[in-house]
Design an enzyme around this catalytic site. Sequence first.
Site, PDB file in Angstrom:
ATOM      1  CG  HIS A  72      -2.111  -0.856   1.101  1.00 14.66           C
ATOM      2  ND1 HIS A  72      -3.248  -0.644   1.821  1.00 14.66           N
ATOM      3  CD2 HIS A  72      -2.342  -1.948   0.312  1.00 14.66           C
ATOM      4  CE1 HIS A  72      -4.151  -1.558   1.495  1.00 14.66           C
ATOM      5  NE2 HIS A  72      -3.626  -2.369   0.577  1.00 14.66           N
ATOM      6  N   PRO A 293      -3.825   1.226  18.731  1.00 12.30           N
ATOM      7  CG  PRO A 293      -5.674  -0.094  18.265  1.00 12.30           C
ATOM      8  CD  PRO A 293      -4.992   0.649  19.369  1.00 12.30           C
ATOM      9  CE  LYS A 297       3.972   3.839  13.002  1.00 10.91           C
ATOM     10  NZ  LYS A 297       4.452   3.224  11.769  1.00 10.91           N
TER      11      LYS A 297
END
Length: 390
Positions: A72, A293, A297
Amino acid sequence: MRTQVVIIGSGPSGLLLGQLLHKHGIDNIIVERKDRDYILGRIRAGVLEQGLVAQMDEVGAAARLHKEGLIHGGIELLFGDVRHRIDLNAATGGKNVTVYGQTEVTYDLMEARLAAGLVTVYDADQVTPLDFAGDKPRVTYVKDGATHAIDCDFIAGCDGFHGISRRSVSAGGIQEFERVYPFGWLGVLSDTPPVSPELIYVRNERGFALCSMRSHTRSRYYVQCRLDEHVDDWSDDKFWDELRRRLDEEAADKLVTGPSIEKSIAPLRSFVAEPIRFGRLFLAGDAAHIVPPTGAKGLNLAASDVHYLSQALREFYVEKSPAGIDHYSTKALARIWKAERFSWWMTSMLHRFSDTDPFTARIQLAELNYVVESKAATASLSENYVGLPY
Ligand code: APR
Ligand code: PHB
């Protein structure tokens, strides 16, 4: 028994560390309280920084990741009913992230460990790190009714937030920093095609939402929920309706719904322990820190801890230098706090806080408008999202 490094915990941190140490000829044994199936049954996030992908390559466990992972180059921010694409690739000189489930990372590392013939003790009870203040540490555990001891040079506490390693340090020897957020994430996994080719992070008056995925046929969605809510309060239909209400019209129309194959609520917290080295005991991954979240990370921060720790142990054994182990805590914490800041910032910008705080709501919108309008602000979000250098 004896080995050079005992690793407590067979999650991503422990498994990746075990493979990196093995690659450099450093013997290690993993001691894990659960069994393999339990560990692989846990659903976790799935956005990998290039640093983690590089380490999976380094230990020869990246074949499936390269075959099935989705590269992505951007994400979308949805606020005020408008979606804004953040071109991570353009803003970071060509960097990207790979979408690939943490469960798959864990499975691939378990297979690599098995293929290497390395020892993992599953179903180990009462795992206890001992004598790590001196130079002859050991780890004891109970299995099949018998107590076992492993003598070693070092102990790596990769046993997560609720593990024994951090709790084995005397209270005066550790400082903890924590922020607990007043909301949770209700997550659903479904075998439905993702609503969009890239992740959509949503700031909506009703609360945060995230549209993510595991593959082209399996989606992962989250909606912010109250901490007093229970997963049984949320039927699949109620979840899909709420998600639709937080999306823009195009995404709401395109959303393909289906039965949840996993549904759970997770609380959000920021947590850091300082230091993360105690004589011959080192903490890495969730044992040392927790991030909300929102910035994706958690797994990636575990990977940078493990990178630093494996380098430090290699310096000790190969170059006979203690410099790496002496600097591990300082070096790892410097990157940990930067990831904590980014995760806190993303969480603060995108979630609905108290109803009685319209000022914060305006600041959030100003922050989001600044991020999408300013090249510098876009670059800042992007370089943190793809992962700061190790
Ligand atoms: N003795 C032995 N093993 C233990 C003990 C114990 N007392 N306590 C916990 N463990 C094991 C757990 O069963 C688990 O398999 O340690 C492992 C810790 O794994 P994780 O919790 O996944 O932590 P880590 O490997 O650091 O991975 C961090 O996992 O939780 C996510 O968001 C987090 O993505 C991040 C990643
Ligand atoms: C996920 O796919 O589970 C996911 C992705 C990005 C996040 C958090 C979770 O920031």
